[in-house]
Design an enzyme around this catalytic site. Structure first.
Site, PDB file in Angstrom:
ATOM      1  CG  ASP A 151      -8.930   4.253   2.620  1.00 37.93           C
ATOM      2  OD1 ASP A 151      -9.646   4.578   1.644  1.00 37.93           O
ATOM      3  OD2 ASP A 151      -7.786   3.818   2.500  1.00 37.93           O
ATOM      4  N   GLY A 169       0.822  -1.199   0.000  1.00 38.68           N
ATOM      5  CA  GLY A 169       0.000   0.000   0.000  1.00 38.68           C
ATOM      6  C   GLY A 169       0.854   1.247   0.000  1.00 38.68           C
ATOM      7  CB  VAL A 220       0.690  -6.919   3.762  1.00 39.77           C
ATOM      8  CG1 VAL A 220       0.092  -7.922   4.745  1.00 39.77           C
ATOM      9  CG2 VAL A 220       0.152  -5.523   4.046  1.00 39.77           C
TER      10      VAL A 220
END
Length: 1017
Positions: free
Chosen positions: A846, A720, A725
């Protein structure tokens, strides 16, 4: 029926209740009878709880004596008698066995334990529930045979045991359930035959037993069921001539018998006697003969699948099938390689709802008619490969701008690729291989930005590979082999980082070198550049392609040595470098590649000793001929032995070695001292400068490094704005986890870390991503390191399910309406908790599909609080504790007021939630390219959903699905309309007009009760 008291200890307590039982039936005091029933229900539920070994959501925590059992989670009682009538615990991941004490709930009418992890047998005591109407235990791990005593429950209307591990036969006694409407027992291990006693189920509407091991034929007795609407026996071992009497059952709306061994032909008038049929699936059998001409009158037909049979002849006119959505004719013997074979395509132009058309692998000849461009504007999948179709590709094909998949491979098509193909802006899979196409690969191919798979192999294409192909940044598989392409391989190809499935440029006339940039394809599985004119050395950077399994370099002009970096390819299985001009020795490190099964270096100029471990132990997996200076190796290679070299070190050499060793030791000690000093100094600075992350339990960098194989790319599962991740193993907790590593070089990343820690530290909800631990310290290089550790979600994000990448899969990942409804409710529950149940209001800021994760049981968890805000409410005034990050959401999901400088708010979260709801139903992103000139997803839905619902729906929601409601289609439509209304109400432009999460949660639960659970009173 008298209530039963089962398996209670024989104490004074029991004798007291036996005495009360006698009073109830023989005395006048009915209040005592009710009290006994209440106590029996209470005890039965507590016994049920005792056999639950795991309750991860704590749904049974309130099951104790401090609260009346009628108020326990999942329990519904009758208002008059306060007796349990419904037990509903679906989808809570409960582990354990089903207690036989459930048989004591004598007034139970509705039992739903679906989507859990119950194991063991279904207790025979459940056969005592004489009032039971709905018995729903699907998607568990139950074993044993069909519970015979269940046939005593004469009031049963619906039985659903799908998705378990039941074995044995369907008992003949199940014919005693004369009020049964719905019977689901698919996806088990049942064997034997369908019992003829099915004749007695006169009220049966739906009979679904697919994915078992049943044998024999469908019993003729089934034709006596005048109420039968849907029969599904697919994926079994059934055989014989298909029952002709089924074609006279006018009540039938669906027939699904695919993947069996049925034979016979279809009656010419069958569609005249099945006026309500909307689903007909018989693919993967042994049916033969022509397609009945009466299909022209099948006005209600939505899906017609006869693929994988032996049908012959011409396809009849289908122009009157106005509702046809899917037509599958593939893998038959239709057509006779004549010019009239494809005339039926002209009639399909009238089928305005057509979404998928497959005629692959038949005997269709002739040329494609220009009228193919008049097919449904919503056509998304077109399969016409594996036929004898010749001539040029009609330019009118470019009119089908909704195409997601187009396969035309293995025909005799010729000419150039039409320029109108530039209109395929949604195309994800384009297969043109195995034809006679010529000319250059058009440059507009780079404009097809949604491409996942591009196949143009085995044609007559020429010229250079266009540089624009590098614009296809979603491409996962590229095959341009067996053409006449020339020139260098564009560097742009190696910058398509999404290339993971394979790159095949073999058997062309490509020249130049294999550039160092090949190492950028870190996740690619196959590289084949064989049989070209490539020269220069094999780049060492190819060792960076850490997921490479197959490497074909043979038949080129490669020079130099074999790079030792190939040993880094731990998953390599096939390596062919034959027929080049390689020299030097075979690196011994290659013997450490555990999975290497084939190694070919024939006809090079290699020399030296052949390794003897790994793949080199088995001569049958090696090819080394044509290298006259190789020696050694295993005996089966029949190579000459290597000469023994003896080197006597001189006195001068010894002195030089001693000097080098002393110098190296001194440098290592110096570096070690400086590193310790620098790390300590940096840690002191970090401790004084870094804001607190509160009292989260910490984990060491060493454990995270070890659990992710050094944060290897093979464990990278996402990235991101501020983070990457990784999937890993948390050794201290022995579990799979997702590790979110902050990129601290990005401005705002540190504050994102703090915001997420503070947002998640005190929140606990089944639909929120749970933070397990964190790491805040330094890495092995002494650099600052921050990471958050979460539970690993096996099913990925909602984004991956709404917009699946694997369009070529036999079983692509899709969500049916029930899943989407449940996921929507999960997200709403999370927002309700954040906005109204926390000590401080949490604004997520978000909400979008990529921030919704799905666990093993498809339960949704809202994640990524990196830009969340905390709001403290003090005496009717509020102030925000913000992360000071400038981002306020994602384009398309962020409300319009944020773009004008407004503060974040709960109504802003509701706007994002509304857009997400609309995306889940329509399958379209808010940023879809179709939204131009001020249009958006909200306007698109608002203008169409009442008059033309089916046109705006995600095509996967239009497919024929089995359901519990006998009026499936109207019920589904009502559910969809209700969901779209909520999505529109939440995404209003004005914040004041948006629906609150309280009202949303209430409305969604009503929809689920009506659509999924049904009316059970």
């Amino acid at each position: 029926m008298k209530p039963y008291i089962l398996m209670l200890p024989m104490s004074w307590y029991v004798y007291l209740h036996l005495f009360t039982l006698a009073l109830m039936w023989f005395g006048p005091n009915r209040t005592v009878a009710v009290a006994l029933g209440n106590q029996t229900d209470h005890l039965a539920l507590l016994q049920f709880k005792q056999l639950i070994s795991s309750d991860p959501y704590g749904i049974l925590n309130k099951w104790n004596s401090s609260t009346h059992f009628c108020n326990w989670n999942g329990i519904i009682c009758s208002p008059k008698h306060q007796r349990v009538t419904k037990l509903k615990l679906s989808g809570y991941k409960l582990h354990g066995s089903i207690s036989p004490y459930i048989g004591n709930l004598s007034r139970l009418r509705f039992l739903n334990l679906e989507n859990n992890n119950f194991n063991g047998n279904i207790p025979q005591e459940l056969g005592r529930l004489s009032r039971l109407r709905y018995f729903l235990l699907s998607n568990n791990s139950l074993v044993g045979e069909f519970p015979l005593n269940l046939t005593n429950c004469s009031e049963l209307k619906s039985v659903d045991l799908e998705g378990n591990k039941l074995f044995g036969k369907i008992p003949s006694q199940f014919g005693s359930l004369q009020k049964l409407h719905i019977f689901y027992i698919g996806t088990n291990n049942l064997s034997g035959k369908i019992p003829p006693s099915i004749r007695n189920l006169s009220s049966l509407n739906i009979f679904s037993i697919g994915y078992n091991n049943l044998v024999g034929n469908i019993p003729r007795e089934i034709c006596f069921l005048k109420q039968l609407k849907f029969i599904a026996v697919h994926a079994n071992k059934l055989s014989g001539t298909f029952l002709s009497c089924l074609y006279n059952m006018s009540s039938l709306t669906g027939i699904s018998v695919a993947a069996n061994s049925f034979s016979g032909s279809l009656p010419p008038n069958m569609f005249n006697t099945l006026p309500n049929l909307y689903f007909y699936g018989i693919g993967g059998n042994q049916f033969s003969g022509p397609i009945p001409t009466s299909i022209a009158n099948a006005y209600t037909l939505i899906r017609f699948d006869i693929g994988g049979n032996h049908f012959v002849g011409q396809v009849p006119c289908l122009g009157k099938l106005q509702k046809l959505w899917s037509l599958s004719l593939q893998d038959n013997k239709l057509g006779d390689n004549s010019s009239k074979d494809l005339e039926f395509l002209k009639s399909l132009a009238n089928c305005s709802q057509l979404y998928s058309l497959s005629v692959t692998n038949n005997n269709f000849g002739g040329s494609l008619p220009n009228l193919i461009g008049n097919l449904s504007p919503g056509l998304s999948e077109l399969y016409i490969g594996g036929n004898q179709i010749y001539g040029k590709i009609p330019i009118e094909l470019g009119n089908l701008t909704s195409l997601i998949l187009l396969t035309m491979e293995d025909n005799r098509l010729e000419g150039t690729i039409p320029k109108t193909f530039r209109m395929f802006q949604k195309i994800q899979y384009l297969g043109l291989g195995g034809n006679r196409l010529s000319g250059d690969i058009p440059a507009f191919i780079g404009n097809l930005s949604q491409l996942f798979v591009l196949r143009m192999e085995e044609n007559l294409l020429e010229g250079n590979i266009p540089l624009s192909i590098g614009e296809c940044q979603k491409l996962q598989f590229l095959n341009l082999s067996l053409n006449n392409l020339r020139g260098a391989i564009p560097l742009e190809i190696f910058r398509i980082y999404s290339l993971t499935k394979g790159l095949d440029l073999s058997q062309n006339s490509l020249s130049g070198s294999l550039p160092d940039e090949v190492g950028l394809l870190k996740n690619i599985g196959t590289i084949d550049v064989s049989e070209n004119h490539l020269s220069g050395g094999i780049p060492g950077t190819i060792g960076d392609c850490i997921n490479l399994e197959y490497l074909h370099l043979q038949g080129n002009l490669f020079l130099g040595t074999i790079p030792f970096t190939l040993a880094s390819l731990k998953g390599l299985q096939y390596l062919d470098m034959s027929r080049n001009q390689l020299s030097g020795s075979i690196p011994t490190s290659l013997q450490n590649i555990v999975f290497l099964e084939y190694f070919n270096v024939s006809f090079n100029m290699l020399e030296g000793e052949v390794p003897m471990k790994g793949v080199f132990q088995n001569a049958s997996r090696l090819a080394m001929i044509g290298n006259n200076k190789l020696c050694g190796g295993v005996l089966e290679l029949h190579l000459p032995p290597c000469p023994i070299k003896v080197i006597k070190p001189t006195k001068h050499l010894k002195l030089k070695l001693v000097a080098v060793i002393i110098s190296v030791i001194f440098i290592i000690i110096l570096i070690f001292i400086l590193t310790i000093y620098w790390v300590r100094k940096r840690n002191m600075k970090l401790s004084s400068d870094t804001p607190t992350t509160d009292q989260l339990v910490k984990v060491s960098y060493q454990e995270l490094h070890q659990g992710t194989d050094g944060f290897s790319d093979g464990n990278l599962i996402g990235s991101g704005s501020f983070c990457s991740v990784y999937k890993g193993i948390l050794v201290s907790q022995d579990k799979s986890v997702a590790i979110k590593v902050l990129n601290l070089k990005k401005k705002g990343a540190d504050k994102s870390f703090i915001a997420e820690c503070n947002a998640l530290k005190n929140v606990r909800h089944r639909n929120l991503a749970k933070i397990l631990t964190c790491c805040s310290g330094t890495d092995y290089k002494g650099q600052e390191f921050k990471a958050l550790v979460f539970d690993y979600m096996k099913n990925g994000s909602l984004e991956q399910w709404l917009h699946p990448w694997n369009v070529n899969s036999e079983h692509p990942r899709t969500l049916d309406l029930v899943h989407r409804l449940n996921i929507t409710i999960d997200i709403a529950s999370a927002l309700h908790y954040l906005h109204h149940e926390c000590e401080q209001v949490v604004l997520h800021c978000d909400i979008k599909p990529s921030n919704v994760l799905l666990d093993d049981d498809m339960v949704a968890h809202v994640s990524d609080f990196g830009i969340a805000r905390l709001v403290s409410v003090i005496e009717d005034t509020s102030h925000q504790e913000t992360s000071t990050i400038g981002i306020k959401g994602t384009v398309g999901y962020a409300p319009p007021e944020y773009g004008m400088g407004s503060e974040v708010s709960t109504s802003g979260d509701m706007y994002s939630f509304g857009m997400l709801m609309l995306e889940m139903i329509t399958g379209r992103r808010p940023t879809d390219e179709m939204f131009e000139d001020g249009q958006n997803l909200h306007m698109f839905v608002e203008s169409s959903f009442q008059d033309n619902l089916i046109q705006i729906l995600d095509p996967h929601l239009v497919s024929i699905e089995d359901g519990h409601n006998e009026n499936l289609i109207p019920a589904k439509e009502k559910c969809l309309v209700s969901l779209l209304r909520i999505g529109l109400a939440c995404s209003m432009e004005s914040p004041k007009e948006r629906m609150s999460i309280i009202d949303v949660t209430r409305e969604l639960n009503i929809i689920r009760t009506v659509f999924v659970d049904g009316e059970t009173n």
